[in-house]
Write a protein that holds these residues in place. Structure first.
Motif, short mmCIF file in Angstrom:
data_model
loop_
_atom_site.label_atom_id
_atom_site.label_comp_id
_atom_site.label_asym_id
_atom_site.label_seq_id
_atom_site.Cartn_x
_atom_site.Cartn_y
_atom_site.Cartn_z
N ARG A 108 53.68 50.34 56.61
CA ARG A 108 52.53 50.89 55.87
C ARG A 108 52.80 52.36 55.56
O ARG A 108 53.25 53.12 56.41
CB ARG A 108 51.27 50.78 56.70
CG ARG A 108 50.74 49.40 56.79
CD ARG A 108 49.49 49.38 57.60
NE ARG A 108 48.39 48.97 56.76
CZ ARG A 108 47.18 48.70 57.20
NH1 ARG A 108 46.89 48.83 58.46
NH2 ARG A 108 46.25 48.32 56.37
N LEU A 109 52.51 52.73 54.34
CA LEU A 109 52.64 54.14 53.96
C LEU A 109 51.42 54.89 54.46
O LEU A 109 50.33 54.32 54.58
CB LEU A 109 52.76 54.26 52.44
CG LEU A 109 54.05 53.71 51.84
CD1 LEU A 109 54.01 53.77 50.33
CD2 LEU A 109 55.25 54.47 52.37
N PRO A 110 51.59 56.19 54.76
CA PRO A 110 50.45 56.94 55.26
C PRO A 110 49.34 57.00 54.22
O PRO A 110 49.59 57.16 53.03
CB PRO A 110 51.02 58.34 55.52
CG PRO A 110 52.44 58.32 55.14
CD PRO A 110 52.81 56.95 54.68
N GLN B 99 42.89 54.12 47.40
CA GLN B 99 41.94 53.01 47.40
C GLN B 99 42.48 51.80 48.16
O GLN B 99 41.76 51.13 48.88
CB GLN B 99 41.63 52.62 45.96
CG GLN B 99 40.61 51.53 45.82
CD GLN B 99 40.30 51.23 44.37
OE1 GLN B 99 40.91 51.78 43.46
NE2 GLN B 99 39.34 50.36 44.15
N ARG B 100 43.77 51.51 48.01
CA ARG B 100 44.39 50.33 48.65
C ARG B 100 45.43 50.76 49.66
O ARG B 100 45.98 51.85 49.57
CB ARG B 100 45.07 49.45 47.61
CG ARG B 100 44.13 48.86 46.62
CD ARG B 100 44.86 47.89 45.75
NE ARG B 100 44.06 47.63 44.57
CZ ARG B 100 44.53 47.43 43.38
NH1 ARG B 100 45.82 47.40 43.19
NH2 ARG B 100 43.73 47.21 42.37
N VAL B 101 45.74 49.85 50.57
CA VAL B 101 46.82 50.09 51.51
C VAL B 101 48.13 49.90 50.76
O VAL B 101 48.32 48.91 50.05
CB VAL B 101 46.73 49.09 52.69
CG1 VAL B 101 47.93 49.26 53.61
CG2 VAL B 101 45.44 49.29 53.44
N GLN B 102 49.04 50.87 50.89
CA GLN B 102 50.33 50.80 50.21
C GLN B 102 51.41 50.51 51.25
O GLN B 102 51.34 50.98 52.38
CB GLN B 102 50.63 52.12 49.50
CG GLN B 102 49.59 52.54 48.47
CD GLN B 102 49.58 51.64 47.26
OE1 GLN B 102 50.62 51.14 46.85
NE2 GLN B 102 48.41 51.43 46.69
N TYR B 103 52.41 49.74 50.85
CA TYR B 103 53.51 49.37 51.75
C TYR B 103 54.83 49.88 51.18
O TYR B 103 55.04 49.89 49.97
CB TYR B 103 53.60 47.85 51.91
CG TYR B 103 52.41 47.28 52.63
CD1 TYR B 103 52.37 47.25 54.02
CD2 TYR B 103 51.33 46.79 51.93
CE1 TYR B 103 51.28 46.73 54.69
CE2 TYR B 103 50.23 46.27 52.59
CZ TYR B 103 50.22 46.25 53.96
OH TYR B 103 49.14 45.75 54.63
N ALA B 104 55.73 50.28 52.09
CA ALA B 104 57.06 50.73 51.69
C ALA B 104 57.95 49.50 51.47
O ALA B 104 57.75 48.46 52.10
CB ALA B 104 57.65 51.62 52.76
N MET B 105 58.91 49.65 50.60
CA MET B 105 59.89 48.59 50.40
C MET B 105 60.82 48.55 51.60
O MET B 105 60.98 49.55 52.30
CB MET B 105 60.70 48.85 49.13
CG MET B 105 59.88 48.76 47.86
SD MET B 105 59.16 47.14 47.62
CE MET B 105 60.59 46.18 47.25
#
Length: 142
Positions: free
Chosen positions: A95-97, A128-134
């Motif tokens: 998960r990105l911060p 707004q949304r949870v972002q994920y790292a590749m």
């Protein structure tokens, strides 16, 4: 639109009568011919099915082996190395911060009949949304 002549009218009547005769002929099939009854009763069918089911249960019982706790212990030791849906997602897609923002809302009036609202503090995420790292993307602090 073509006119309905007497010959066309007669043809329509003949087609309607023919359709009615075909429908009536379809309903005149003998029930015993369509669904043969046979010599077995429902009790015979039930008993035959339950005896086959009993044989299947007995065969499965022979194949079952009792759980041996000494064999199950090495599996518990390897749980950290096992792939599950949860550890697969967390290990591949970090998960990105998403820092929390703190906002103070000053006292104000709200509504059609202005009602006083006291001041308060609220917290909401920056994105707004949870972002994920590749997979393999750096997520540590720079």
């Amino acid at each position: 639109m073509p006119r309905l002549t007497s010959t066309n009218h007669a043809r329509l009547q003949m087609a309607a009568v023919l359709a009615m005769v075909l429908l009536a002929a379809g309903c005149s099939v003998d029930k015993e011919k369509m669904l043969p009854h046979g010599d077995q009763t429902m009790m015979d069918v039930w008993n035959a099915g339950s005896s086959q089911g009993r044989q299947l249960v007995d065969a499965r019982a022979e194949l079952r082996r009792p759980v041996d706790t000494t064999q199950a212990r090495p599996l518990a030791d390897n749980v950290g190395y096992s792939r599950t849906a949860q550890n697969e997602i967390y290990s591949q897609f970090k998960r990105l911060p998403n820092p929390d923002l703190v906002m103070y809302v000053f006292p104000h009036l709200a509504g059609s009949d202005p009602a006083p609202i006291p001041g308060y503090t609220t917290v909401f995420p920056l994105y707004q949304r949870v972002q994920y790292a590749m997979p393999g993307e750096r997520v540590e602090n720079y």
